[in-house]
Write a protein that holds these residues in place. Sequence first.
Motif, PDB file in Angstrom:
ATOM      1  N   UNK A  40       0.911  -1.232  -0.234  1.00  0.00           N
ATOM      2  CA  UNK A  40       0.275  -0.040   0.301  1.00  0.00           C
ATOM      3  C   UNK A  40       0.887   1.038  -0.050  1.00  0.00           C
ATOM      4  N   UNK A  41       0.237   2.631  -0.987  1.00  0.00           N
ATOM      5  CA  UNK A  41       1.045   3.451  -0.835  1.00  0.00           C
ATOM      6  C   UNK A  41       0.191   5.037  -0.958  1.00  0.00           C
ATOM      7  N   UNK A  42       0.864   5.654  -0.823  1.00  0.00           N
ATOM      8  CA  UNK A  42       0.306   7.394  -0.633  1.00  0.00           C
ATOM      9  C   UNK A  42       1.404   8.119  -1.024  1.00  0.00           C
ATOM     10  N   UNK A  43       0.794   9.213  -1.784  1.00  0.00           N
ATOM     11  CA  UNK A  43       1.496  10.104  -2.042  1.00  0.00           C
ATOM     12  C   UNK A  43       1.598  11.533  -1.205  1.00  0.00           C
ATOM     13  N   UNK A  44       2.448  11.497  -0.501  1.00  0.00           N
ATOM     14  CA  UNK A  44       2.617  12.669   0.808  1.00  0.00           C
ATOM     15  C   UNK A  44       3.205  14.310   0.201  1.00  0.00           C
ATOM     16  N   UNK A  45       3.873  13.887  -0.544  1.00  0.00           N
ATOM     17  CA  UNK A  45       4.045  15.192  -1.601  1.00  0.00           C
ATOM     18  C   UNK A  45       4.386  15.332  -3.006  1.00  0.00           C
ATOM     19  N   UNK A  46       3.496  15.463  -3.354  1.00  0.00           N
ATOM     20  CA  UNK A  46       3.125  14.976  -5.003  1.00  0.00           C
ATOM     21  C   UNK A  46       4.308  16.304  -5.357  1.00  0.00           C
ATOM     22  N   UNK A  47       4.460  16.131  -6.516  1.00  0.00           N
ATOM     23  CA  UNK A  47       5.400  16.973  -7.475  1.00  0.00           C
ATOM     24  C   UNK A  47       5.207  17.916  -7.859  1.00  0.00           C
ATOM     25  N   UNK A  48       5.471  19.235  -8.187  1.00  0.00           N
ATOM     26  CA  UNK A  48       4.867  20.014  -8.435  1.00  0.00           C
ATOM     27  C   UNK A  48       4.525  20.041 -10.588  1.00  0.00           C
ATOM     28  N   UNK A  49       3.387  20.521 -10.607  1.00  0.00           N
ATOM     29  CA  UNK A  49       2.954  19.728 -12.271  1.00  0.00           C
ATOM     30  C   UNK A  49       3.932  20.971 -13.194  1.00  0.00           C
ATOM     31  N   UNK A  50       4.383  20.326 -14.375  1.00  0.00           N
ATOM     32  CA  UNK A  50       4.943  20.863 -15.558  1.00  0.00           C
ATOM     33  C   UNK A  50       4.086  22.163 -15.971  1.00  0.00           C
ATOM     34  N   UNK A  51       5.452  23.154 -16.041  1.00  0.00           N
ATOM     35  CA  UNK A  51       4.367  23.728 -17.032  1.00  0.00           C
ATOM     36  C   UNK A  51       4.023  24.199 -18.724  1.00  0.00           C
ATOM     37  N   UNK A  86       2.815  33.230 -24.622  1.00  0.00           N
ATOM     38  CA  UNK A  86       3.796  32.699 -23.409  1.00  0.00           C
ATOM     39  C   UNK A  86       3.292  31.522 -23.075  1.00  0.00           C
ATOM     40  N   UNK A  87       4.233  30.674 -22.138  1.00  0.00           N
ATOM     41  CA  UNK A  87       3.467  29.542 -21.325  1.00  0.00           C
ATOM     42  C   UNK A  87       3.777  29.729 -19.908  1.00  0.00           C
ATOM     43  N   UNK A  88       3.184  28.558 -19.197  1.00  0.00           N
ATOM     44  CA  UNK A  88       3.107  28.317 -18.037  1.00  0.00           C
ATOM     45  C   UNK A  88       4.655  27.844 -17.219  1.00  0.00           C
ATOM     46  N   UNK A  89       5.160  28.776 -15.915  1.00  0.00           N
ATOM     47  CA  UNK A  89       6.156  27.860 -15.507  1.00  0.00           C
ATOM     48  C   UNK A  89       5.595  26.841 -15.001  1.00  0.00           C
ATOM     49  N   UNK A  90       6.819  26.461 -13.989  1.00  0.00           N
ATOM     50  CA  UNK A  90       6.315  25.168 -12.999  1.00  0.00           C
ATOM     51  C   UNK A  90       5.942  25.202 -11.940  1.00  0.00           C
ATOM     52  N   UNK A  91       5.371  24.393 -11.596  1.00  0.00           N
ATOM     53  CA  UNK A  91       4.949  24.956 -10.238  1.00  0.00           C
ATOM     54  C   UNK A  91       5.999  24.131  -9.343  1.00  0.00           C
ATOM     55  N   UNK A  92       6.492  25.089  -8.260  1.00  0.00           N
ATOM     56  CA  UNK A  92       7.429  24.459  -7.229  1.00  0.00           C
ATOM     57  C   UNK A  92       6.261  24.003  -5.798  1.00  0.00           C
ATOM     58  N   UNK A  93       7.020  22.530  -5.695  1.00  0.00           N
ATOM     59  CA  UNK A  93       6.359  21.932  -4.904  1.00  0.00           C
ATOM     60  C   UNK A  93       6.276  21.937  -3.312  1.00  0.00           C
ATOM     61  N   UNK A  94       5.003  21.490  -2.754  1.00  0.00           N
ATOM     62  CA  UNK A  94       4.636  21.876  -1.442  1.00  0.00           C
ATOM     63  C   UNK A  94       5.579  21.182  -0.879  1.00  0.00           C
ATOM     64  N   UNK A  95       6.049  21.439   0.152  1.00  0.00           N
ATOM     65  CA  UNK A  95       6.882  21.517   1.408  1.00  0.00           C
ATOM     66  C   UNK A  95       6.660  21.219   2.323  1.00  0.00           C
ATOM     67  N   UNK A  96       6.441  20.290   3.493  1.00  0.00           N
ATOM     68  CA  UNK A  96       5.717  20.242   4.499  1.00  0.00           C
ATOM     69  C   UNK A  96       6.214  19.039   5.371  1.00  0.00           C
TER      70      UNK A  96
END
Length: 467
Positions: A120-131, A147-157
Motif C-alpha cells: 500500500x502506498x500514498x503520495x505525501x508530497x506531490x511533485x509540482x506540475x510541469x508548465x 507565453x507559456x506556463x512556469x513550473x509549479x514549485x512543490x509543497x514542502x511540509x
Amino acid sequence: MENTFTDLSHINVKGGDGGAGCMSFRREAFVPKGGPDGGDGGHGGNVIVEADAQLSSLIDYRYKHHFRAGRGTHGQGARRYGRDGEELVLKVPLGTVVRELDPQSQTPMYQIADLTQPGERVIVAPGGAGGRGNIHFVTSVRRAPAFAEKGEPALEHWIELEMKLMADAALVGMPSVGKSSIIARISAARPKVADYPFTTLVPNLGVARATSGQSFVAADVPGLIEGASEGKGLGHQFLRHIERTALIMHVVDVTGGYEGRDVIEDYATINAELAAYASELAVRPQVVVANKCDLPGCEEAVERLRAAAEADGHEFFAVSAATGLGLDALVNRVAAMVADLRREVAAAEPERDLTETWERDRQRRDKRMVIRREERHVWRVSGAAIERMVVQTDWENDEAVAFLQHRFDRCGLDLQLAKAGAVNGDEIRILGFAFTYEGEGADDEYSEVNEVEEELFADSDDAKEQE
C-alpha cells in the motif's frame, strides 16, 4: 547497545519542482510562419510512503528528517518535453499511520493514510506540475500565443509517521509481572528478562504456535502503571501498539511483586488505563493470565483473580513462566480465539488495497478552495489548485495574465466570490498576489458570510481545457 526501535517520527517532505514550459516558434527554411512549438516542462517527482512487510521499525527516520524528490526539467522548442523528476519512495512497516502536521505547532491536523497491507502506498508530497508550452494555448483567435506556463514549485511540509504493531495478541500488565518471560517461553523471541521494573523498554514480537498447528503473533508491551493513559511511565509511548490487536492477554502477578500489590487492584488499574486510552479497548476480547502460580502461598490470590475475571466474562488461565505450567493450554486457546476473531473481521471487512482511496482523498483535498474574509473589502482565496494557477503564471507577460483571468472565470472563482459577498472593487488575495474584483458581486454589500469552501472544478471543464 543503542535501542534501534523507533515507532514515531516527524519528517519533512518535498516533491520535486515542475519544469517550466517553453515559449517557442517553429523556425526553419521555407517555413516563414511556423507555428508555436514550445514543449511542456517535466513534472516533479512525488514523495511516496509505502508499506513494507520486511520492516519492523521507523529507525530509518530517526536521524534523517528531510526528504526530497527529483525536479522536472524545462521544456524546449521543437515540441521537446522536459523529463519528469524521479520519485522518492519511503518504506515504512505495516501498520504505519501517516498524518499531516501543523507547520507551527507540529501537532497532527488530519490523517493522510493508514497503511496496513503490503505494498500500500500514498503520495505525501506531490511533485509540482510541469508548465505547459505555448502549443497548448492556440485558439481560433490566438494563433501565436507568446507565453507559456512556469513550473509549479512543490509543497514542502511536515508529516508524522506513527507505527502501531500488527500483532494478534498483546501481553499487557504492570511492570515485572512476567510478560517477557511468558513470550520467551511461548515463542522464539528473546527479550531481556530481569527482576526489576521496566526491564522491557520496547515492544517485543514473537510467533506462538499451538499444538493444533495454528499460530499467532504476540506482542510484549512494556509495563503499564496507573496514569499510563495520561503519559505516566512508559505507557503513553506504547499503548498505541495495543490498538490493532485482536485480543488482549492481561498478565497479573499473583504474588503482588516487591510492593505486595493486591491482584484485584492491579487487574482493575490496567483495565481502567486501557479504557481511558481508547474506549474500544474496554470491550476488546481479553484473557486473564495469572502468572507465578508455582510459588507457594498464592492460592487465595489466584481464586480471587479468577472470580473477578470470570465476573467480567473473561477466560482465566493460571500459569507459571518459570516452569511452563499451564502455558500450552493458554497458547492453544489464544490461537483458537485469534483465528476466530480474524475470520470475523475478514468476513465483515475484507482486506483491500486502499492505495486508490488515499489518492482520491489527496486529489479531493487538492481541489478544495477556501474563500475567507480578511477585512471588510479584502478576501483571501486559498487552495492548492487555485494557487497552482497563480504560481505558474508569468506575471511579466500580459497575455499570460489575461489567460489567468480566463481560468479564474472558467473554474468558478468569480461566482464563488460573489456568493461569499465580494463586490466590485474588493481586493482578492492569493498567495503574495492581489487582484481587484470586477464581478457582479453580492446584492448585500455587508454580507455576513465570512468563509466559503468549495471544490474547485466541481462543475467546470477547466481541468480538461487544452487551449
